[in-house]
Scaffold this active site. Structure first.
Site, PDB file in Angstrom:
ATOM      1  N   LYS A 114       0.821  -1.224   0.000  1.00 20.18           N
ATOM      2  CA  LYS A 114       0.000   0.000   0.000  1.00 20.18           C
ATOM      3  C   LYS A 114       0.845   1.260   0.000  1.00 20.18           C
ATOM      4  O   LYS A 114       0.437   2.281  -0.559  1.00 20.18           O
ATOM      5  CB  LYS A 114      -0.951   0.005   1.200  1.00 20.18           C
ATOM      6  N   LYS A 198      -4.941  -9.744  -6.304  1.00 21.17           N
ATOM      7  CA  LYS A 198      -6.267  -9.964  -5.712  1.00 21.17           C
ATOM      8  C   LYS A 198      -7.258  -8.912  -6.234  1.00 21.17           C
ATOM      9  O   LYS A 198      -6.846  -7.794  -6.585  1.00 21.17           O
ATOM     10  CB  LYS A 198      -6.195  -9.951  -4.184  1.00 21.17           C
ATOM     11  N   LYS A 201     -10.603  -2.942  -4.256  1.00 17.91           N
ATOM     12  CA  LYS A 201     -11.309  -1.679  -4.499  1.00 17.91           C
ATOM     13  C   LYS A 201     -10.372  -0.675  -5.143  1.00 17.91           C
ATOM     14  O   LYS A 201     -10.801   0.255  -5.807  1.00 17.91           O
ATOM     15  CB  LYS A 201     -11.753  -1.056  -3.168  1.00 17.91           C
TER      16      LYS A 201
HETATM   17  P1  TYM Z   1     -10.909  -4.934   3.699  1.00 17.51           P
HETATM   18  O1  TYM Z   1     -11.863  -3.829   3.958  1.00 17.51           O
HETATM   19  O2  TYM Z   1      -9.820  -4.720   2.734  1.00 17.51           O
HETATM   20  O3  TYM Z   1     -11.698  -6.219   3.234  1.00 17.51           O
HETATM   21  C1  TYM Z   1     -12.826  -6.708   3.966  1.00 17.51           C
HETATM   22  C2  TYM Z   1     -12.821  -8.229   3.953  1.00 17.51           C
HETATM   23  O4  TYM Z   1     -12.843  -8.704   2.606  1.00 17.51           O
HETATM   24  C3  TYM Z   1     -11.775  -9.628   2.404  1.00 17.51           C
HETATM   25  N1  TYM Z   1     -11.289  -9.492   1.024  1.00 17.51           N
HETATM   26  C4  TYM Z   1     -11.125 -10.510   0.182  1.00 17.51           C
HETATM   27  N2  TYM Z   1     -11.342 -11.828   0.320  1.00 17.51           N
HETATM   28  C5  TYM Z   1     -11.088 -12.607  -0.759  1.00 17.51           C
HETATM   29  N3  TYM Z   1     -10.620 -12.129  -1.942  1.00 17.51           N
HETATM   30  C6  TYM Z   1     -10.391 -10.812  -2.116  1.00 17.51           C
HETATM   31  N4  TYM Z   1      -9.969 -10.354  -3.286  1.00 17.51           N
HETATM   32  C7  TYM Z   1     -10.636  -9.937  -1.030  1.00 17.51           C
HETATM   33  N5  TYM Z   1     -10.515  -8.595  -0.850  1.00 17.51           N
HETATM   34  C8  TYM Z   1     -10.910  -8.343   0.406  1.00 17.51           C
HETATM   35  C9  TYM Z   1     -10.699  -9.217   3.411  1.00 17.51           C
HETATM   36  O5  TYM Z   1      -9.837 -10.290   3.697  1.00 17.51           O
HETATM   37  C10 TYM Z   1     -11.535  -8.813   4.595  1.00 17.51           C
HETATM   38  O6  TYM Z   1     -11.876  -9.939   5.368  1.00 17.51           O
HETATM   39  N6  TYM Z   1      -7.859  -4.792   7.656  1.00 17.51           N
HETATM   40  C11 TYM Z   1      -9.145  -5.262   7.191  1.00 17.51           C
HETATM   41  C12 TYM Z   1     -10.298  -4.704   7.995  1.00 17.51           C
HETATM   42  C13 TYM Z   1     -10.198  -4.901   9.469  1.00 17.51           C
HETATM   43  C14 TYM Z   1     -10.417  -6.111  10.162  1.00 17.51           C
HETATM   44  C15 TYM Z   1     -10.231  -5.778  11.546  1.00 17.51           C
HETATM   45  C16 TYM Z   1     -10.712  -7.409   9.782  1.00 17.51           C
HETATM   46  C17 TYM Z   1      -9.909  -3.923  10.382  1.00 17.51           C
HETATM   47  N7  TYM Z   1      -9.935  -4.470  11.630  1.00 17.51           N
HETATM   48  C18 TYM Z   1     -10.352  -6.744  12.523  1.00 17.51           C
HETATM   49  C19 TYM Z   1     -10.839  -8.366  10.775  1.00 17.51           C
HETATM   50  C20 TYM Z   1     -10.654  -8.036  12.136  1.00 17.51           C
HETATM   51  C21 TYM Z   1      -9.323  -4.807   5.750  1.00 17.51           C
HETATM   52  O7  TYM Z   1      -8.706  -3.879   5.299  1.00 17.51           O
HETATM   53  O8  TYM Z   1     -10.304  -5.462   5.091  1.00 17.51           O
END
Ligand code: TYM
Length: 334
Positions: A114, A198, A201
């Site tokens: 990032k 992957k 967004k």
């Molecule tokens: P974020 O917002 O990027 O994504 C949310 C969830 O979607 C999953 N995900 C995917 N799974 C499969 N294939 C993909 N291409 C893909 N893109 C996204 C992510 O693995 C996630 O589960 N850091 C985290 C948010 C967060 C969080 C937490 C998660 C903050 N605090 C505590 C769990 C526990 C994030 O940026 O997810």
């Protein structure tokens, strides 16, 4: 250690939720709420580690909440709230900043991705982002965390932080070591344009992803344009090893139709990828467009969405404050 299963997870409100979020996380969130206590958080404090236009952030928090509800999360079963409304997240993050090690954060691959080539210009928040994520989970003493495979390293860090806190403050088992719940068959949905990246967004081309609010026509167009392979579908999954785009489409189709990859391949062997694409667009339209339509409907009633978040944050705050009281005591804060 508490024996009760307590699930926590979060999603960033940074724009369009997509098929990766849906298959990697949201679908799992919904099935877990049947049998466990679940807390699902719109992580707005995580989002601002990269600059967000304030007006867009506000709208995106409500849109992410609407998508949570549209996929089937029930505010009477699960706690649904936005992170910044429970100040304990920021407070525990600070305490954990003092437990976590610089060397541990230096290993985080997502920061490297990032921050890009000029790491000096990344926000400090982006660097310590995984400590805030550990705080989210540990604030509720969550035992299970449903996420996609891209979050595995952050989850491992959360476990290391929990363990170090328990050791440093001589309170064995105070924080449970949170278990990741990562979908077995399809833990990482890949970009439709490049099967080695992957689905995300932040990728520039909208053709790289299926958004939860895409219309049927958009889904058809994107799947038609998706990269696949010029040969026919093979009869053995091993032959897809160097064809990540083709494998990704077959994986998505298998996941949505609840079949194994092997079964899909045995049914489609010898067909062109255009055959798979037609079928895939059909099942995606059935699965995704109702979510998009429901999200748009919910977005017309913003006071209701705000009420859901408020009620959720009140419930979350009660658990957070109780745990924080004990955490402050362990650390020696008055
Ligand atoms: P974020 O917002 O990027 O994504 C949310 C969830 O979607 C999953 N995900 C995917 N799974 C499969 N294939 C993909 N291409 C893909 N893109 C996204 C992510 O693995 C996630 O589960 N850091 C985290 C948010 C967060 C969080 C937490 C998660 C903050 N605090 C505590 C769990 C526990 C994030 O940026 O997810």
């Amino acid at each position: 250690m508490s024996k009760k299963k307590l699930v926590f997870s979060g999603v960033q409100p940074t724009g369009n939720l997509h098929l990766g979020n849906y298959l990697g996380a949201l679908k799992n969130f919904v099935s877990l709420q049947k049998n466990a206590e679940c807390i699902y958080c719109v992580v707005d404090l995580h989002a601002i580690t990269v600059f967000q236009d304030p007006g867009h952030l506000h709208d995106n928090v409500l849109e992410t909440t609407a998508s949570f509800l549209a996929t089937g999360l029930d505010p009477d079963k699960s706690i649904i709230f936005n992170q910044s409304s429970v100040s304990g997240h920021a407070e525990l993050a600070w305490i954990l900043n003092c437990v976590s090690r610089v060397g541990w954060l230096n290993r985080m691959t997502q920061f490297k991705d990032k921050a890009g080539s000029d790491k000096e210009k990344a926000s400090v928040g982006l660097y310590i982002y995984p400590n805030l994520m550990a705080a989210d989970i540990l604030l509720y003493k969550a035992t299970h965390v449903p996420v996609g495979a891209d979050q595995k390293q952050h989850l491992e860090l959360s476990r290391d932080i929990a363990q170090k806190f328990n050791n440093d403050f001589n309170c064995k088992d105070f924080f449970p070591l949170p278990e990741p719940l990562i979908p077995k068959n399809i833990s990482r949905i890949m970009s439709l344009r490049d099967g080695t990246k992957k689905m995300s967004k932040s990728e520039e081309s909208d053709y790289s992803r299926i958004n939860l609010k895409d219309t049927a026509d958009e889904i058809i167009k994107k799947i038609k344009k998706a990269k696949s392979d010029s040969e026919t579908i093979p009869d053995d999954a091993k032959l897809l090893k160097n064809k990540p785009e083709a494998l990704n489409l077959l994986n998505i189709y298998s996941e949505i139709t609840k079949n194994s990859l092997e079964k899909t391949i045995s049914e489609m062997a010898g067909e062109d990828y255009s055959y798979l694409k037609t079928k895939l667009a059909e099942v995606l339209i059935d699965e995704i467009t109702p979510v998009g339509k429901e999200t748009q409907k919910l977005l017309k009633d913003k006071p209701y969405l705000k009420k859901v978040l408020k009620k959720g944050s009140e419930k979350a705050n009660i658990i957070a404050e109780e745990n924080l009281k004990n955490i402050r005591e362990k650390v020696g804060l008055i």
